[in-house]
Each structure stands twice: as C-alpha cells, then as structure tokens.
Design a protein around this motif. Structure first.
Motif, short mmCIF file in Angstrom:
data_model
loop_
_atom_site.label_atom_id
_atom_site.label_comp_id
_atom_site.label_asym_id
_atom_site.label_seq_id
_atom_site.Cartn_x
_atom_site.Cartn_y
_atom_site.Cartn_z
N LEU A 198 29.43 82.61 34.05
CA LEU A 198 29.97 81.55 33.66
C LEU A 198 31.57 81.31 35.36
O LEU A 198 31.26 80.26 35.45
N ASN A 199 31.24 82.31 35.78
CA ASN A 199 32.55 81.85 36.99
C ASN A 199 31.37 81.26 37.93
O ASN A 199 32.46 80.69 38.89
N THR A 200 30.28 81.67 38.31
CA THR A 200 29.75 80.92 39.17
C THR A 200 29.96 79.91 38.50
O THR A 200 29.96 78.59 39.54
N ILE A 201 29.67 79.23 37.48
CA ILE A 201 29.07 78.00 37.01
C ILE A 201 31.17 76.89 37.21
O ILE A 201 31.00 76.06 37.57
N HIS A 202 31.80 77.96 37.04
CA HIS A 202 33.11 77.77 37.09
C HIS A 202 33.51 76.81 39.01
O HIS A 202 33.88 76.19 38.51
N ASN A 203 32.96 77.47 39.55
CA ASN A 203 33.22 77.52 40.93
C ASN A 203 32.11 75.95 41.26
O ASN A 203 32.77 75.25 41.98
N GLN A 204 30.24 75.98 40.72
CA GLN A 204 29.86 75.19 41.13
C GLN A 204 30.44 74.08 40.62
O GLN A 204 29.79 73.29 41.73
N THR A 205 31.01 73.40 39.78
CA THR A 205 31.24 72.51 39.23
C THR A 205 32.63 72.01 38.53
O THR A 205 33.17 73.00 37.92
N THR A 206 33.23 70.92 38.52
CA THR A 206 34.83 70.58 37.79
C THR A 206 34.24 70.40 36.55
O THR A 206 35.25 69.62 36.22
N LYS A 207 33.34 69.64 36.40
CA LYS A 207 33.04 69.15 35.32
C LYS A 207 32.84 69.91 33.37
O LYS A 207 32.22 71.00 34.00
N ARG A 208 32.98 69.15 32.54
CA ARG A 208 33.57 69.59 31.17
C ARG A 208 31.89 69.74 31.32
O ARG A 208 31.19 68.91 31.36
N PHE A 209 31.09 71.04 30.25
CA PHE A 209 30.31 71.31 29.75
C PHE A 209 29.85 69.75 28.90
O PHE A 209 29.06 68.90 29.53
N LYS A 210 30.47 69.60 28.52
CA LYS A 210 30.39 67.67 27.75
C LYS A 210 29.64 66.56 27.94
O LYS A 210 29.50 65.98 27.31
N ASP A 211 30.28 67.01 29.43
CA ASP A 211 30.09 65.84 30.50
C ASP A 211 29.01 66.00 31.03
O ASP A 211 29.00 64.96 31.41
N LEU A 212 28.60 66.94 31.28
CA LEU A 212 27.34 67.05 32.29
C LEU A 212 25.68 66.55 31.08
O LEU A 212 25.37 67.16 30.77
N THR A 213 26.31 65.10 30.54
CA THR A 213 25.16 64.37 28.97
C THR A 213 24.03 65.18 29.16
O THR A 213 23.34 65.47 28.47
N THR A 214 23.48 65.17 30.59
CA THR A 214 21.79 64.45 31.27
C THR A 214 20.95 65.77 31.14
O THR A 214 20.26 66.22 31.92
N THR A 215 22.66 66.96 31.37
CA THR A 215 21.77 68.14 32.02
C THR A 215 21.88 69.23 31.69
O THR A 215 21.61 69.57 30.57
N LYS A 216 20.90 70.02 32.15
CA LYS A 216 20.04 71.94 31.41
C LYS A 216 20.82 72.64 32.11
O LYS A 216 20.35 72.12 34.24
N LEU A 217 21.46 73.28 32.18
CA LEU A 217 22.00 74.23 32.99
C LEU A 217 20.61 75.49 33.33
O LEU A 217 20.05 75.80 32.50
#
Ligand code: UDP
Length: 475
Positions: A150-169
């Motif tokens: 989670l910390n790595t994801i936190h540093n990779q993006t400033t977006k909320r998960f719910k805004d990454l509508t077409t993204t797969k983590l």
C-alpha cells in the motif's frame, strides 16, 4: 517456562477466533514452554458474538490468561468512520497496554507481543519496552501482500482507487486487481486512510509476520512477499504461515441451538453432495431487492439449498456490511409462496447457520460465500467448492486470487447497478452443482483439502513455520 507471549487482538470476531487458537497452540507447544496472555479490551466494537466467544474461551482454556484492560473513559470523536475510530481507540488504550505489559513483566519475561496488524498504533508502546513485535494477519497472505504494498501504491499515484475506473492494480504476486470499489474504506480521502498507511509501514518493521494461511493455498502470493517484492524499499521480515487455524464462533441467532440441530438434521436427510449452502459471514447483508433476486435464482436453479439469511438494513444495493443482529421476517422478504414451493428441497435459516458443521455434512456439495478469510479456510478444509461473491473488507482480493490464480472458485458476477440478478444466481448455482466444470472445481478443492491437512502434519509447511516462529523467541 521460558517466558510469556502476550497476544493483543482486536475485538472483532473474524480476527479474534484464530488468534486465540494461535495462543492455544503456542501454550501447548513443548509442554507449556511459554505461558500465553491474551489482552482483552472493552470498546464499542465488542458485539455479543465477541462477548460470547470470550466467555467460552476463558471457561474452556484454563492454560491461557485473559487480561482485561480498564474500560476507556475517553470517547472517540463523534461521526468518524469505523476505521478511524478503531485507530483512535487503539491509541487511547496505549497507556493501559503499557501498564499491562509492565505488570506481566514483573513476574515473567515477555518474549514477544503478537498483535493483530490492526493494532499497529500500539507498536511504539511495545518497542519502547524492548519487546519484539510480531504482527498477526487473520486474513490470508493475499491481503497481507496488498497491505505491504500500500505504501508503494501511495507513492505511485495521487488518485483515489475509486477514480481509477479503468485501471487494474498491478501488485506483485496478485492477479491484476480492479481498482475501483476494492476496499472503499481504504481510499486516500477516507478518514481511516492514515490508519491503513500506518499498518503498511509498521508491518515491515516487525520481527515477523504470522499469517493464517498455508503454503500451497497461496504459494505465488507468499513467494512474492518472501522475495521482498511487496516492500521494495526495505527488508521484509520473516513470514510465518501457520494456518489453517480454525474454531467456530458462537451462534447468536434468537432460536439458537434448537435451530442449529434442526438445520443439521435437515441436511442429514438430503442426498450426498446435493445441497448448495449460501452464507455471507457474520456481517454480510443484502438489500430486499437483492434477497428477492437470490430467491428467484435459487428456485429456478432447481437445486437443493440451505440459505443463512441476515436481516436487510438498507435499500442500497451496495451496502453489504452490518453489525445489526435480529431475525429477518422471511414472509415479508421472500417472494410470495417461495417457502411453500421450495419446502421439499430448500431451507432458509434466520441469521446464522453453524457453518463449520454445515460444511462438514456429506449432503453439502457447494458453497456460495462472501470469501471472508475464515470462510475460505473452512470450505478448503471441508473440500467444498465455491462460488465467490465478495461483499466487504478484503474479500474482493480473496475472490480475485481464488478465481484468477488458484482457480478454486467460480465468480458471481455483479451487474453495473450493483445487483446480482436471478439469472446469474441460477447460472452459477447450476454450474457449481451439476456441470462438468463444477466437477473440476470440486476435484481441485478436494486436493486443496488434502494439502490443508498435510500442512499441519509432522513435516508439513505450517508445522515447520510454527516451529521456526517459536524458536525465534529463544534464539
Ligand atoms: N459463521 C457461521 N455462521 C454464519 C455466519 C458466519 O458459523 O451464519 C462463521 C463462519 O463459520 C466463520 C465466521 O463466522 O468462522 C465468519 O468469518 P469470515 O472471516 O468468513 O467472515 P466475517 O464474518 O469476518 O466477514
């Protein structure tokens, strides 16, 4: 005795049951080499099932000491989210925890504190005393993997998960995870977000992380963690996979034991592997509209069924979590005539079914589950194949791994409006219970059951991991 191991759980039934089991195992190991003290807290999260479980545990487990912290006089700030309040309460309890550890240390050396990873805000209290911290993760390695990353994801993006509508983590070791709606509580604009980030950064600083899983159930995920891929910036501590650890929570339904016995007798009267069991954990709920869709789907499937149904609390099709207890009004909820028409092949039980016992019955051939981690382990240990219908918490992660990676589950597909329609329920139930594909899932699950049993055999992976853990306290 070589000292004491202190266990610090959170008072949530899905977290508490297996950590107390771990305590029993530690105490039994090498004829009580270590004494075990479990810290109990009194807070707003203590529900009747927790109280009942703790009462039974303290009455039947004389070898473990239960140490209750004083009731808090400070109240959490009003109108905060559950996660934020939980983090706050753990912080309020820190002086009490400190006092408890000092008291225990007067008569015994505290070799380690094993704390639920949700207790991360207590870590400084323990480390300031020079006591090693081990985190306990009652969920699987899948969720641990995400929490570490989670910390790595936190540093990779400033977006909320719910805004990454077409993204797969893309998380090492996990199949691509659809970002939106995965764990709504953990989005960065949520009040509880800093609490989850704190867990993510605290986990790698511990002496070890204990997970209620076993090697062959999550081998790819565990390997990614062990290879250090989930914490790219720092060393990953040893991971101890010591599962499956199971015990049954206590029935809280109003009708209680009598209804359990009737349920089991009914199951015993059904043909082998003919019944599909539907149960959605201790907290899972659906809207009234969703309940009707499930009923219609079950009726059309023509299958025998046992359905544990909790009382709907909202018309919102996306609200799936409730702590409310109370029996549902079946006549008002289910389609007219449903109970009468299905009485020869179906049973709807109010609120609660004795899941572990149900899954062990020969007549049960499939399980539609919310994929709570205890439920996953229980169905694996019973060898019952599943349809995965995740509702809240980390269940979507579990579903992705079970469906996409280990191929142990069929998915239940939600439509865009959040409803699973009757046709989908019918299709999945039929596929699980009567198709050739269903047979393949049954066989895979059967093999995994054997692996689960082997994990705790003399040279099994969980036995080895547990021995290393215990040895780490004296080396
Ligand atoms: N459970 C049960 N009967 C029910 C609902 C739940 O026995 O009707 C038990 C289930 O066997 C499991 C636990 O409650 O041990 C639920 O834990 P899980 O992690 O699966 O889900 P949670 O309730 O934490 O979401």
């Amino acid at each position: 005795m070589e000292g004491t191991i202190v266990i610090y759980p959170i008072m949530t039934i899905g977290h508490l049951v297996s950590i107390v089991e771990l305590g029993k195992l530690i105490n039994l190991h090498h004829h009580h080499r270590f004494s075990v003290t479990v810290i109990i807290t009194e807070d707003q999260f203590v529900t009747p099932d927790v109280t009942a479980f703790l009462r039974r545990a303290s009455e039947t487990t004389s070898s473990i000491t239960f140490h209750k912290l004083p009731t808090l006089s400070i109240k959490p700030s009003p109108n905060r989210s559950r996660a934020a309040v939980r983090g706050e309460i753990i912080g309020f309890n820190n002086p009490n925890l400190l006092h408890a550890l000092q008291t225990i240390s007067e008569t015994s050396t505290v070799r380690a504190v094993i704390m639920d990873f949700f207790c991360a805000p207590a870590s400084s209290v323990v480390s300031d005393l020079g006591i090693p911290i081990y985190y306990y993760v009652p969920a699987g390695a899948t969720f641990l993997n995400f929490m570490l990353y989670l910390n790595t994801i936190h540093n990779q993006t400033t977006k909320r998960f719910k805004d990454l509508t077409t993204t797969k983590l893309n998380i090492p070791g996990l199949p691509p995870i659809p970002a939106p709606g995965i764990v709504p509580l953990m989005d960065r604009d949520e009040e509880g977000y800093p609490y989850f980030l704190e867990m993510s950064s605290s986990l790698p600083k511990s002496k070890g992380i204990i997970v209620n899983t076993f090697e062959s159930l999550e081998s790819i995920v565990i390997k990614a963690i062990n290879d250090g891929l989930c914490v790219p910036e720092a060393p990953t501590p040893p991971i101890y996979t010591i599962g499956p650890l199971l015990d049954s929570p206590i029935n809280q339904s109003v009708e209680g034991e009598k209804s359990e016995n009737q349920t089991l007798s009914w199951l015993d009267a059904q043909p082998s592997q003919s019944v599909v069991f539907l149960c959605f954990g201790s907290r899972g709920v659906f809207s009234k509209a969703q309940v009707k869709e499930i009923a219609v789907g079950l009726e059309k499937s023509g299958q025998r069924f046992l359905w544990a149904l909790r009382k709907p609390v909202s018309e919102d099709n996306n609200k799936h979590f409730s702590l409310e207890q109370g029996d549902p009004d079946l006549d008002a909820l289910l389609p007219e005539g449903f109970l009468e028409r299905t009485k020869d092949r179906g049973l709807v039980v109010k609120q609660w079914a004795p899941q572990v016992e149900v899954l062990s019955r020969k007549s049960v051939g499939g399980f539609v589950t919310h994929c709570g981690w205890n439920s996953v382990l229980e169905t694996v240990c019973a060898g019952v194949p599943i349809v995965a219908w995740p509702l809240y918490a980390e269940q979507h992660f579990n579903k992705e791994v079970l469906v996409e990676q280990t191929k142990l589950a069929m998915p239940m597909e939600e439509s865009e409006d959040g409803i699973v329609y009757a046709a989908e329920v019918e299709k999945r139930v039929r596929a699980l219970m009567e198709s050739d594909e269903g047979k393949v899932f049954r066989e895979r699950m059967h093999k995994m059951k054997e692996e689960a049993m082997a994990a705790w055999s003399e040279s099994g992976s969980s036995t080895i991991s547990f021995t290393k853990l215990v040895d780490s306290w004296t080396n």
